[in-house]
Design a protein around this motif. Structure first.
Motif, mmCIF file in Angstrom:
data_model
loop_
_atom_site.group_PDB
_atom_site.id
_atom_site.type_symbol
_atom_site.label_atom_id
_atom_site.label_comp_id
_atom_site.label_asym_id
_atom_site.label_seq_id
_atom_site.Cartn_x
_atom_site.Cartn_y
_atom_site.Cartn_z
ATOM 1 N N GLN A 503 56.555 -48.598 25.517
ATOM 2 C CA GLN A 503 56.903 -49.502 26.619
ATOM 3 C C GLN A 503 58.385 -49.474 26.971
ATOM 4 O OE1 GLN A 503 55.673 -50.313 23.691
ATOM 5 N NE2 GLN A 503 56.560 -52.160 22.813
ATOM 6 N N ILE A 504 59.222 -49.036 26.025
ATOM 7 C CA ILE A 504 60.665 -48.957 26.321
ATOM 8 C C ILE A 504 61.129 -47.505 26.373
ATOM 9 C CG2 ILE A 504 61.172 -51.235 25.368
ATOM 10 C CD1 ILE A 504 62.254 -49.836 22.852
ATOM 11 N N GLY A 505 60.165 -46.573 26.453
ATOM 12 C CA GLY A 505 60.520 -45.162 26.576
ATOM 13 C C GLY A 505 60.791 -44.450 25.271
ATOM 14 N N LYS A 510 61.094 -38.313 21.940
ATOM 15 C CA LYS A 510 62.454 -38.848 21.922
ATOM 16 C C LYS A 510 62.885 -39.217 20.511
ATOM 17 C CE LYS A 510 65.498 -41.838 24.582
ATOM 18 N NZ LYS A 510 65.592 -42.731 25.758
ATOM 19 N N VAL A 511 61.961 -39.882 19.755
ATOM 20 C CA VAL A 511 62.309 -40.246 18.374
ATOM 21 C C VAL A 511 62.507 -38.986 17.543
ATOM 22 C CG1 VAL A 511 61.556 -41.486 16.317
ATOM 23 C CG2 VAL A 511 61.029 -42.412 18.563
ATOM 24 N N LEU A 512 61.657 -37.974 17.763
ATOM 25 C CA LEU A 512 61.747 -36.743 16.980
ATOM 26 C C LEU A 512 63.086 -36.047 17.204
ATOM 27 C CD1 LEU A 512 60.455 -34.746 15.071
ATOM 28 C CD2 LEU A 512 59.208 -33.741 16.996
ATOM 29 N N LYS A 513 63.596 -36.044 18.437
ATOM 30 C CA LYS A 513 64.905 -35.434 18.705
ATOM 31 C C LYS A 513 65.995 -36.079 17.864
ATOM 32 C CE LYS A 513 64.137 -34.000 23.519
ATOM 33 N NZ LYS A 513 64.509 -34.266 24.941
ATOM 34 N N HIS A 514 65.953 -37.423 17.797
ATOM 35 C CA HIS A 514 66.998 -38.138 17.050
ATOM 36 C C HIS A 514 66.783 -38.041 15.540
ATOM 37 C CE1 HIS A 514 69.040 -39.958 20.512
ATOM 38 N NE2 HIS A 514 67.842 -40.043 21.063
#
Length: 696
Positions: A503-505, A510-514
């Motif tokens: 819900q917040i993107g 995205k989490v995997l990149k970080h």
């Protein structure tokens, strides 16, 4: 039918009670018919019936039939009232008998012996003289009785007697330990020998007020459960009918004379746990609704303030608690609470199949949903949109997480609770049920320093459990293990677990990149759903990380084609992928009703078992322990493919599904069906179950 028959001439209603408690009185010839309605468990509920009996006595109508078609449940005070009414009518030269008794009440009459005290009407005839001495002891040894009933052959009994002489153990315990008969069969035979009733404890077969006569700790220590009280007698469930010291302690504590009722120890402890967690309200509701055939208005109530008040009322709280308690006790994976046209339905998913356990009145459904939303800290006023939440409860001395999901429908909100019981989760790689060869291959994949390992299968096939077992195997203070999950199901020590928040993107990609900037050694991605996540996972595997993830495919080679279809370059996938684990969950045979048989000729020929000699298979007969299904518990069947040089070359060529299947056949790798058939030959499950799950 008597010549003289009249219409109902009176209706007695207790003061302050609703119409559900009235007693309809009808005079037919020389007999008076009384038809009470509702549960007979309190003085208020009994008052109309007692008044009707008193009026009959005053009018010298001493032949009374109590029509119990409208009585879903009778408790101790109701049993005493019926006995007292029968005695008073007998003194006046008449009698009392009952008619239209449902199965539950008939069982209560049987275990308390009242079926011999209060007769059941048959064709309007006067009942035979009854006696309170209902114990009929058979003067026969237990071993001889087991042979007489065909439960054991004579040679087994003689072997058990010899063991009894050398070990000092009881004959019954020996035959159970040997697996020759089940505890239920033994207790039934013991009951016949000693003149003691046997009961399968279930909802409604105990009085919640009577259970409180003994402290719970005393009940657990003695493995006994008070069921009903009738005057000076206390009916107590026990698995040991010869435990005289324990009976003496109960009599000393309660001041009542003990009448034993045989039941399995496991059932006694389970019922005791449920009874002291407030589940008796759910029991009362279940039995009451079972005989309620009135159509309930199915539209959503408009007075939401009243719903919220009801949701905060202790009976609804107790009912919700009882549902959760039952699910945890029965090891259910999901709780389904569904609205319907005339009533709601509560179903538990146990071993992959749904079983109906309760049918509350539809008027209670909104209150149940509101109570669950309060527990999940959600907006109880929002009833038009789906909602997700989380509930944590403490039961049986441990925390249990519940994942809440609601979905508005035609008759109201359907709620599904996923039960996440860490105590029931298998987080040990040695206990996930892999056969030795597959377990060795799986460990080999996890011992690699980098690469991509995929676990595949449909929803509910145990993929997450297999990954958690892998994380526990890899977990150590020297490794940085990071997970990306939606949501986090089980919390693991040392492991860094990160929830996805779409819900917040905050997506998997995205989490995997970080996460890759957090210096991880092992990365677990809950699920690869789209191209971006797949490409990042492959890149991570190629740059020195061990990456574990899941895919929704039917078998191992399906994982390769799915990754290629997502757009991952074949040359990258061939270098990154080190292995695929495909799995399914199949039900195991219930140990309580397990039986063996010789495989028929057609099966031996179909599966080419001729070289194995006489093949013995197993199945379950069905018993209360397994909801009469013959199965209890589940195990995994697996198909593990390791990426070797030949498979790498094949992946680079962007192969078709047929080419991959041909490759596996050439390598002689056991597929899911082969693994399942090994379980069948080991007597762990059945051919029917393997075929059902794998559609073979």
């Amino acid at each position: 039918m008597p010549e003289h028959a009249e219409k109902p001439d009176m209706a007695v209603t207790g003061a302050g009670l609703d119409a559900g408690n009235e007693v309809q009185c009808t005079r037919m010839g020389v007999m008076t018919y009384l038809a009470p309605r509702g549960v007979l468990s309190t003085e208020e509920e009994l008052a109309p019936l007692l008044q009707a009996v008193e009026r009959s006595l005053q009018q010298w109508d001493t032949r009374v039939v109590v029509d119990m078609s409208g009585v879903p449940l009778v408790q101790s005070i109701g049993l005493e009232a019926l006995v007292s009414a029968q005695e008073r009518l007998a003194k006046a030269g008449g009698w009392l008998k009952v008619a239209n008794v449902n199965a539950l009440n008939r069982e209560i009459f049987r275990i308390t012996g009242l079926e011999r005290v209060i007769a059941v009407a048959v064709d309007g005839d006067r009942p035979e003289n009854a006696t309170t001495d209902f114990r009929e002891v058979r003067n026969i040894r237990l071993g001889d009785l087991l042979v007489e009933k065909g439960l054991l052959p004579p040679d087994k009994v003689q072997e058990a007697i010899l063991l009894q002489k050398t070990s000092g153990r009881r004959l019954g315990q020996i035959v159970i330990d040997k697996g020759w008969i089940t505890e239920k069969v033994l207790l039934s035979a013991l009951g016949e020998q000693l003149g003691i009733p046997y009961a399968d404890l279930k909802a409604g077969l105990y009085d919640p007020d009577i259970i409180g006569l003994l402290d719970p700790e005393v009940c657990k220590r003695l493995a006994m459960l008070p069921l009903f009280r009738v005057r000076e007698y206390l009916y107590v469930a026990t698995a040991d009918p010869q435990a005289a010291p324990s009976f003496g302690e109960v009599e000393e504590r309660t001041g009542l004379r003990v009448r034993p009722v045989l039941a399995r120890k496991e059932q006694i402890l389970k019922t005791l746990s449920e009874a002291h967690s407030g589940s008796q309200y759910g029991t009362m509701l279940l039995e009451e609704v079972a005989d309620d055939f009135e159509v309930v208005d199915s539209h959503q109530p408009s007075d939401y303030e009243k719903i919220d008040e009801m949701a905060g009322d202790s009976p609804v709280i107790n009912m919700v608690n009882s549902i959760i308690q039952r699910a945890v006790t029965d090891k259910a994976s999901d709780i389904h609470i569904e609205p319907g046209k005339t009533h709601a339905r509560v179903r538990l998913r146990i071993d992959g199949l749904l079983y109906e356990v309760m049918t509350p009145r539809m008027s209670l459904h909104p209150a149940i949903v509101s109570r669950l939303k309060v527990m999940a800290n959600m907006d109880i006023a929002e009833r038009r949109l789906p909602q997700d939440g989380r509930i944590q409860v403490h039961t049986q001395g441990r925390p249990v997480d519940l994942r809440f999901s609601s979905l508005p429908g035609m008759y109201g909100e359907k709620v599904v609770l996923r039960v996440l019981d860490k105590n029931q989760a298998i987080l040990d790689i040695n206990r996930i049920g892999m056969l030795p060869d597959n377990l060795e291959r799986y460990r080999g994949l996890l011992d690699r320093s980098y690469g991509l390992v995929l676990v595949t299968g449909p929803t509910g096939s145990g993929k997450t459990t297999t990954l958690y077992a892998a994380l526990n195997y890899l977990n150590s203070i020297e490794k940085n293990i990071v997970t990306i999950e939606d949501p986090v199901e089980y919390q693991l020590d040392i492991v860094n677990q990160n929830p996805v928040k779409e819900q917040i993107g905050l997506t998997f990609a995205k989490v995997l990149k970080h996460v890759l900037r957090q210096d991880p050694d092992v990365v677990m991605v809950g699920e690869i759903r789209e191209k971006e996540t797949a490409e990042i996972a492959v890149q991570a595997a190629l740059t020195g990380h061990l990456v574990l993830s899941t895919l929704h495919t039917n078998d191992s080679v399906g994982a390769v084609t799915r990754m290629l279809d997502m757009g991952v370059e074949p040359y990258l996938l061939s270098s990154a992928l080190i292995g695929v684990v495909a799995q399914r969950l199949v039900r195991g045979i219930c140990p309580s009703c397990r039986t063996e048989y010789l495989a028929p000729t057609e099966l031996v020929e179909r599966y080419a078992w001729q070289a194995k000699g006489n093949v013995r298979l197993a199945r379950g007969r069905g018993c209360p322990e397994c909801y009469d299904s013959g199965y209890k518990g589940r195990m995994g069947v697996h198909e593990i493919v390791e990426t070797d040089e030949d498979l790498q070359k094949l992946i680079i060529s962007n192969p078709s599904r047929d080419a991959l299947d041909e490759f596996l056949r050439g390598k002689g790798i056991d597929n899911l069906f082969d693994d399942g058939m090994q379980r069948v030959l080991q007597g762990q499950t059945t051919i029917e179950e393997i075929s059902r799950v794998l559609n073979s």
